[in-house]
Design an enzyme around this catalytic site. Structure first.
Site, mmCIF file in Angstrom:
data_model
loop_
_atom_site.group_PDB
_atom_site.id
_atom_site.type_symbol
_atom_site.label_atom_id
_atom_site.label_comp_id
_atom_site.label_asym_id
_atom_site.label_seq_id
_atom_site.Cartn_x
_atom_site.Cartn_y
_atom_site.Cartn_z
ATOM 1 C CB CYS A 101 -0.865 -0.039 1.262
ATOM 2 S SG CYS A 101 -1.947 1.379 1.455
ATOM 3 C CG HIS A 143 -5.663 -2.598 -0.811
ATOM 4 N ND1 HIS A 143 -4.620 -3.120 -0.076
ATOM 5 C CD2 HIS A 143 -5.415 -1.259 -0.911
ATOM 6 C CE1 HIS A 143 -3.786 -2.128 0.250
ATOM 7 N NE2 HIS A 143 -4.234 -0.995 -0.259
ATOM 8 C CD GLU A 144 -6.451 1.052 -3.754
ATOM 9 O OE1 GLU A 144 -6.523 2.040 -3.006
ATOM 10 O OE2 GLU A 144 -5.374 0.478 -4.005
ATOM 11 C CG HIS A 147 -7.224 2.948 1.649
ATOM 12 N ND1 HIS A 147 -6.297 3.097 2.654
ATOM 13 C CD2 HIS A 147 -6.594 2.274 0.660
ATOM 14 C CE1 HIS A 147 -5.153 2.526 2.285
ATOM 15 N NE2 HIS A 147 -5.301 2.022 1.087
HETATM 16 ZN ZN ZN Z 1 -3.760 1.065 0.135
#
Ligand code: ZN
Length: 231
Positions: A101, A143-144, A147
């Site tokens: 990341c 994953h994104e 956030h």
């Molecule tokens: Zn990330």
């Protein structure tokens, strides 16, 4: 290009807000996110990573076998998919893979993700879309979008591996900071030398006085000898 926040910044833990106006400021944010992602060679980026708590994610379709969906913002190429207000429905078996990341630089760790994602999102103009994602694009999007809820991949690692990784990161940062400090000191010393400010002991210290006192009887002694020879 914007500064990317890095772990353990508390700002990365905040939940992002739903985007309600699809105006020029959103296009500006998408452009900044793209420039940042491009400079740092990321596969994806989320707005909270640059400190903007809006539910916006960019994913590079070319790097995770996704169908491109041009957003038609001048400085953003066609392979970049912009997900505004994404909603994910996860299903299928879990896959274990290694993630990294931009907010946890120079590190990677093993994380489990679902194979399938039913994704609903809006485009930069507010148009509603839905798409079914398979591995590995589904993993990247999970994953994104994490956030946006203040979750980093390290939060999904098992506790032991996470603690080990965090200790390693802190140790590496400490070493890098010390190396930086030494370089800065060296540069400062060199500059001081150039400017003629060389640090020395004071010229009129007590040490100097003692030396001259010790020398004087020797001189007197020699003088006496010389005087004797003359006689
Ligand atoms: Zn990330």
């Amino acid at each position: 290009f914007r500064k990317v926040l890095t772990w353990p910044s508390q700002s990365l833990k905040k939940k992002s807000n739903i985007v309600s106006s699809f105006d020029d400021s959103l296009a500006q944010l998408v452009g900044d996110l793209y420039d940042t992602m491009n400079v740092l060679s990321g596969v994806g980026i989320a707005a909270p990573q640059i400190g903007i708590h809006q539910r916006v994610v960019l994913v590079d379709a070319a790097q995770c076998s996704l169908e491109p969906e041009p957003c038609r913002i001048e400085r953003v190429p066609d392979n970049i998919i912009v997900l505004v207000n994404p909603e994910l429905e996860l299903s299928g078996p879990k896959h274990r893979w290694v993630e990294s990341c931009l907010s946890v630089p120079d590190s990677k760790g093993q994380v489990e993700r679902f194979q399938y994602v039913s994704l609903k999102y809006q485009t930069v103009t507010g148009e509603e879309k839905s798409v079914e994602l398979d591995w590995p694009a589904s993993g990247v999007v999970q994953h994104e979008c994490d956030h946006l809820d203040g979750i980093l991949y390290i939060d999904r690692m098992n506790r032991f591996s996470r603690d080990m990784l965090c200790k390693k990161i802190m140790k590496r940062r400490k070493r890098a900071a010390e190396a930086r400090r030494l370089v800065e000191q060296q540069e400062k010393d060199e500059l001081d030398a150039i400017n003629g400010i060389i640090r020395k002991k004071p010229a009129y210290g007590p040490g100097k006085r003692k030396k001259t006192k010790k020398k004087s009887p020797k001189k007197n002694h020699l003088n006496k000898k010389r005087k004797k020879k003359k006689r």
